[in-house]
Design a protein around this motif. Structure first.
Motif, PDB file in Angstrom:
ATOM      1  N   UNK A   5     -13.855  -7.501  -2.072  1.00 29.87           N
ATOM      2  CA  UNK A   5     -13.106  -7.518  -0.811  1.00 29.87           C
ATOM      3  C   UNK A   5     -12.147  -6.314  -0.833  1.00 29.87           C
ATOM      4  N   UNK A   6     -12.640  -5.135  -0.434  1.00 31.34           N
ATOM      5  CA  UNK A   6     -11.844  -3.906  -0.565  1.00 31.34           C
ATOM      6  C   UNK A   6     -10.489  -3.963   0.125  1.00 31.34           C
ATOM      7  N   UNK A   7     -10.414  -4.623   1.273  1.00 33.57           N
ATOM      8  CA  UNK A   7      -9.130  -4.671   1.976  1.00 33.57           C
ATOM      9  C   UNK A   7      -8.115  -5.525   1.218  1.00 33.57           C
ATOM     10  N   UNK A   8      -8.581  -6.634   0.652  1.00 30.35           N
ATOM     11  CA  UNK A   8      -7.687  -7.474  -0.159  1.00 30.35           C
ATOM     12  C   UNK A   8      -7.245  -6.715  -1.407  1.00 30.35           C
ATOM     13  N   UNK A   9      -8.175  -6.022  -2.040  1.00 27.41           N
ATOM     14  CA  UNK A   9      -7.841  -5.238  -3.231  1.00 27.41           C
ATOM     15  C   UNK A   9      -6.840  -4.137  -2.898  1.00 27.41           C
ATOM     16  N   UNK A  10      -7.019  -3.482  -1.754  1.00 31.01           N
ATOM     17  CA  UNK A  10      -6.093  -2.415  -1.366  1.00 31.01           C
ATOM     18  C   UNK A  10      -4.697  -2.972  -1.095  1.00 31.01           C
ATOM     19  N   UNK A  11      -4.630  -4.142  -0.429  1.00 28.89           N
ATOM     20  CA  UNK A  11      -3.318  -4.747  -0.191  1.00 28.89           C
ATOM     21  C   UNK A  11      -2.634  -5.143  -1.481  1.00 28.89           C
ATOM     22  N   UNK A  12      -3.404  -5.714  -2.428  1.00 24.32           N
ATOM     23  CA  UNK A  12      -2.823  -6.082  -3.721  1.00 24.32           C
ATOM     24  C   UNK A  12      -2.412  -4.834  -4.504  1.00 24.32           C
ATOM     25  N   UNK A  13      -3.203  -3.762  -4.398  1.00 25.66           N
ATOM     26  CA  UNK A  13      -2.825  -2.517  -5.052  1.00 25.66           C
ATOM     27  C   UNK A  13      -1.541  -1.941  -4.497  1.00 25.66           C
ATOM     28  N   UNK A  14      -1.350  -2.052  -3.178  1.00 27.05           N
ATOM     29  CA  UNK A  14      -0.099  -1.582  -2.570  1.00 27.05           C
ATOM     30  C   UNK A  14       1.086  -2.376  -3.088  1.00 27.05           C
ATOM     31  N   UNK A  15       0.910  -3.699  -3.237  1.00 27.23           N
ATOM     32  CA  UNK A  15       1.989  -4.521  -3.793  1.00 27.23           C
ATOM     33  C   UNK A  15       2.291  -4.124  -5.235  1.00 27.23           C
ATOM     34  N   UNK A  16       1.243  -3.855  -6.007  1.00 24.88           N
ATOM     35  CA  UNK A  16       1.452  -3.460  -7.406  1.00 24.88           C
ATOM     36  C   UNK A  16       2.182  -2.125  -7.488  1.00 24.88           C
ATOM     37  N   UNK A  17       1.756  -1.139  -6.676  1.00 26.65           N
ATOM     38  CA  UNK A  17       2.413   0.170  -6.698  1.00 26.65           C
ATOM     39  C   UNK A  17       3.867   0.051  -6.252  1.00 26.65           C
ATOM     40  N   UNK A  18       4.119  -0.783  -5.250  1.00 33.53           N
ATOM     41  CA  UNK A  18       5.512  -0.988  -4.818  1.00 33.53           C
ATOM     42  C   UNK A  18       6.319  -1.670  -5.913  1.00 33.53           C
ATOM     43  N   UNK A  19       5.687  -2.583  -6.634  1.00 34.04           N
ATOM     44  CA  UNK A  19       6.389  -3.231  -7.744  1.00 34.04           C
ATOM     45  C   UNK A  19       6.777  -2.238  -8.827  1.00 34.04           C
ATOM     46  N   UNK A  20       5.884  -1.311  -9.158  1.00 36.13           N
ATOM     47  CA  UNK A  20       6.223  -0.285 -10.144  1.00 36.13           C
ATOM     48  C   UNK A  20       7.351   0.607  -9.630  1.00 36.13           C
ATOM     49  N   UNK A  21       7.302   0.950  -8.345  1.00 35.80           N
ATOM     50  CA  UNK A  21       8.364   1.785  -7.760  1.00 35.80           C
ATOM     51  C   UNK A  21       9.704   1.063  -7.852  1.00 35.80           C
ATOM     52  N   UNK A  22       9.736  -0.213  -7.454  1.00 38.44           N
ATOM     53  CA  UNK A  22      10.985  -0.972  -7.476  1.00 38.44           C
ATOM     54  C   UNK A  22      11.487  -1.155  -8.899  1.00 38.44           C
ATOM     55  N   UNK A  23      10.567  -1.404  -9.823  1.00 34.49           N
ATOM     56  CA  UNK A  23      10.928  -1.585 -11.237  1.00 34.49           C
ATOM     57  C   UNK A  23      11.607  -0.336 -11.787  1.00 34.49           C
ATOM     58  N   UNK A  24      11.036   0.837 -11.479  1.00 40.29           N
ATOM     59  CA  UNK A  24      11.607   2.086 -11.987  1.00 40.29           C
ATOM     60  C   UNK A  24      12.873   2.471 -11.238  1.00 40.29           C
ATOM     61  N   UNK A  25      12.918   2.153  -9.935  1.00 39.58           N
ATOM     62  CA  UNK A  25      14.093   2.499  -9.136  1.00 39.58           C
ATOM     63  C   UNK A  25      15.329   1.740  -9.597  1.00 39.58           C
ATOM     64  N   UNK A  26      15.160   0.500  -9.965  1.00 43.14           N
ATOM     65  CA  UNK A  26      16.300  -0.333 -10.369  1.00 43.14           C
ATOM     66  C   UNK A  26      16.653  -0.168 -11.839  1.00 43.14           C
TER      67      UNK A  26
ATOM     68  N   UNK B   8       5.488   5.869  -4.620  1.00 42.92           N
ATOM     69  CA  UNK B   8       5.630   5.735  -3.170  1.00 42.92           C
ATOM     70  C   UNK B   8       4.404   6.275  -2.445  1.00 42.92           C
ATOM     71  N   UNK B   9       3.877   7.402  -2.928  1.00 41.75           N
ATOM     72  CA  UNK B   9       2.666   7.948  -2.324  1.00 41.75           C
ATOM     73  C   UNK B   9       1.488   7.005  -2.451  1.00 41.75           C
ATOM     74  N   UNK B  10       1.367   6.338  -3.602  1.00 37.93           N
ATOM     75  CA  UNK B  10       0.274   5.379  -3.786  1.00 37.93           C
ATOM     76  C   UNK B  10       0.419   4.174  -2.867  1.00 37.93           C
ATOM     77  N   UNK B  11       1.639   3.722  -2.636  1.00 33.33           N
ATOM     78  CA  UNK B  11       1.847   2.618  -1.694  1.00 33.33           C
ATOM     79  C   UNK B  11       1.293   2.996  -0.318  1.00 33.33           C
ATOM     80  N   UNK B  12       1.614   4.205   0.133  1.00 36.86           N
ATOM     81  CA  UNK B  12       1.126   4.662   1.440  1.00 36.86           C
ATOM     82  C   UNK B  12      -0.399   4.749   1.447  1.00 36.86           C
ATOM     83  N   UNK B  13      -0.989   5.315   0.408  1.00 42.83           N
ATOM     84  CA  UNK B  13      -2.443   5.468   0.356  1.00 42.83           C
ATOM     85  C   UNK B  13      -3.151   4.117   0.325  1.00 42.83           C
ATOM     86  N   UNK B  14      -2.624   3.174  -0.432  1.00 42.67           N
ATOM     87  CA  UNK B  14      -3.271   1.862  -0.520  1.00 42.67           C
ATOM     88  C   UNK B  14      -3.134   1.088   0.792  1.00 42.67           C
TER      89      UNK B  14
END
Length: 458
Positions: free
Chosen positions: A24-45, A79-85
Motif C-alpha cells: 500500500x504505497x500511499x500508507x507507506x508514504x504517510x508512515x514514512x513522513x511520520x517517521x521523518x518528522x519524528x527524526x526531525x523533532x527528535x534532533x530539533x529538541x 524536513x525535505x524528506x517529510x515534504x517528499x513523502x
C-alpha cells in the motif's frame, strides 16, 4: 542505545517497518513522513552539551561527532524528506522509494558524523550504492541509469578512500598523487566533465521525487562531506593543480549545460541542463577560501533541492494534461495523439509551478535562485579566472533562451485536443504556492542567511 547511534539505526528500523507495508504505497508514504518528522523533532529538541558545542559517541570502534553545523544539515534533510513523502502520498513513486530513502538516510547520517574520514567515505559509498535501488525502482529492462550511477560512484569513492588513507599515513611528499586522487573523486561526485553523464541518466529514468532526493538531499551530503574534507586538509584547495583542474572541469560543464539547453527537445534533457549549470557552479566554488566556499556551495545545493522539487511537482501535475514531454515541435513523436502545444492554455497554474522551479535553477533576477547564483558570481569574480562569471552568465542566457522558446511553443493554440481543465481547488493551492515563491524571490536573504550560519558553525 546512544542518541547519535539512533540517528543511524533508527532510519533502518523505520525502513524495515515501512517496507512491510509497501503493498500500500500511499500508507507507506504517510508512515514514512511520520517517521521523518519524528527524526526531525527528535534532533530539533536535542540540546548539545554546553561549552563543548558537540557530542560524541562510539560506533563500530570509531567516533561519531555531532555539532551544530551537522545538526543543521540533518534537520534540513529530515524536513525535505517529510515534504517528499507527503507528496508521495499524492503521487505514487513506487514501492521502493520510501523505505529505500529511509535506509539511505541512516547511512548518510553516518557519513556526516563518523570520523576518521575513511570510515565516512565507506558509509557514503554504501549510501550511494543503496540509492541505485531508488533510481531503478520497478523499471524492468531499463537498468542503464542505475548502472551508470552505481559504476561512477563506485569509481569515485575508492579514489577518495585511497586519498584519505594516503593523507593519514604518508608524508607530505606525496602531495601531488593525493591531490589527483582526491580531485578525481570529487569531480565525479559533483558531476564534473566528463563524468556528468550520471546526472542526465538519473533525471531521464528515475521517478520525479526520487530525482529530487538523489540530486537534492543526497547531493547536499556529498557537498558538505567534500567541503569538510577540504577544510580538514587546507593545503589541498590551495594547490594550484587542484584549482586548475576544477576550473577546467567546471568550465566544460558550463558550456555543455548551455549546449544541452538550446538543443533540448524534451523535458528531461532540458532539466538536466539546468541542474548541470547549478552543479558546475558548486564545483567551481570548491577551491574558494574560508567560509565563502561553504556558504556559496551549500546555498546553491539547497537551491537545487528547491528548484527540483518545484519542477517535480509541476511536472507530475502536467502529466495529467499531456502524454508527451516535448518542449518544442521537434520533440513530439510521430503520430502522437497529444503534444504539449497549447499546454500553457490547458494547465497554466501547473506549468507556472514548473517554470518557477526552472527559473530558480537558472538563477535569473526576480527568481528564487537569483541570490545564490549572484553570490556565486561575485565569489568567482574575486578569483584568478575573472572570465568565469561571464561564462556562467552566457550559459544561463542560453538556458533562458531555450525556456523562452519553449514558453512560446506552449502558448500556441492547442487545436482540437480534448483535455480536462485544472480543478478549482488545484488552481487555488498552486496560486498560493506561487505567491509564496514570489515573496521569497523578492526576499532571498533567508536562504543565504541560513547557509551563512551553517558555514560559520562548520
Amino acid at each position: 542505545m546512544n542518541e547519535l547511534v539512533f540517528l543511524i539505526i533508527g532510519p533502518f528500523l523505520a525502513a524495515l517497518i515501512v517496507g512491510l507495508l509497501n503493498r500500500w504505497p500511499k500508507v507507506a508514504a504517510g508512515l514514512g513522513a511520520l517517521a521523518a518528522f519524528g527524526f526531525w523533532l527528535y534532533l530539533k529538541m536535542w540540546a548539545l552539551p554546553a561549552g563543548a558545542g558537540r557530542q560524541t559517541a562510539d560506533f563500530l570502534g570509531q567516533t561519531l561527532f555531532l555539532h551544530e553545523g551537522t545538526r543543521g544539515i540533518l534537520l534540513f534533510i529530515y524536513a525535505g524528506l517529510v515534504v517528499l513523502f507527503l507528496l508521495a502520498v499524492l503521487f505514487s513513486q513506487g514501492r521502493k522509494f520510501v523505505p529505500g530513502s529511509l535506509a539511505v538516510l541512516g547511512l548518510l547520517a553516518a557519513a556526516l558524523m563518523l570520523r576518521p574520514f575513511a570510515y565516512g567515505v565507506v558509509f557514503l559509498w554504501l549510501a550511494l550504492a543503496l540509492a541505485t535501488v531508488i533510481i531503478q525502482e520497478e523499471q524492468a529492462g531499463q537498468t542503464r541509469a542505475a548502472l551508470t550511477y552505481l559504476l561512477l560512484m563506485s569509481v569515485a569513492l575508492p579514489l577518495l578512500l585511497l586519498a584519505v588513507w594516503l593523507i593519514e599515513t604518508q608524508p607530505a611528499t606525496l602531495v601531488t598523487p593525493i591531490t589527483r586522487l582526491a580531485l578525481m573523486g570529487f569531480v565525479i561526485l559533483l558531476a564534473g566533465f566528463p563524468f556528468h553523464i550520471w546526472v542526465t541518466a538519473v533525471i531521464r529514468r528515475a521517478p520525479p521525487l526520487a530525482v529530487v532526493f538523489i540530486l537534492g538531499l543526497v547531493q547536499l551530503v556529498i557537498v558538505v562531506f567534500a567541503l569538510s574534507f577540504l577544510q580538514a586538509n587546507p593545503w589541498l584547495p590551495r594547490d594550484p593543480q587542484f584549482g586548475q583542474i576544477v576550473r577546467l572541469s567546471g568550465t566544460a560543464v558550463l558550456l555543455l549545460a548551455g549546449l544541452l539547453a538550446v538543443t533540448a527537445v524534451r523535458w528531461p534533457r532540458f532539466l538536466g541542463s539546468l541542474v548541470l549549470l547549478n552543479m558546475s557552479l558548486i564545483l567551481l566554488t570548491l577551491p574558494l577560501p574560508g567560509s565563502l566556499g561553504w556558504e556559496t556551495a551549500v546555498s546553491l545545493q539547497m537551491l537545487q533541492f528547491a528548484g527540483l522539487l518545484l519542477t517535480a511537482v509541476g511536472g507530475l501535475l502536467l502529466r495529467r494534461q499531456s502524454t508527451t514531454a516535448d518542449i518544442r515541435p521537434a520533440g513530439a513523436p510521430d503520430g502522437a495523439v497529444m503534444t504539449n502545444r497549447g499546454l500553457a492554455r490547458r494547465a497554466p497554474f501547473s506549468l507556472a509551478l514548473y517554470l518557477s522551479g526552472a527559473l530558480a535553477l537558472l538563477g535569473l533576477p526576480l527568481t528564487p535562485g537569483f541570490g545564490s547564483h549572484w553570490l556565486a558570481l561575485r565569489a568567482l569574480a574575486g578569483g584568478t579566472a575573472v572570465w568565469l562569471p561571464a561564462l556562467a552568465l552566457f550559459a544561463a542566457g542560453l538556458g533562458a533562451f531555450a525556456l523562452f522558446r519553449a514558453i512560446l511553443y506552449w502558448l500556441e493554440p492547442a487545436g482540437a485536443t480534448a483535455v480536462s481543465p485544472e480543478p478549482r481547488w488545484l488552481q487555488a493551492v498552486v496560486a498560493v504556492s506561487l505567491l509564496f515563491i514570489l515573496w521569497y524571490a523578492l526576499h532571498p536573504a533567508s536562504l543565504l542567511n541560513y547557509s551563512s550560519r551553517l558555514a560559520a558553525l562548520f
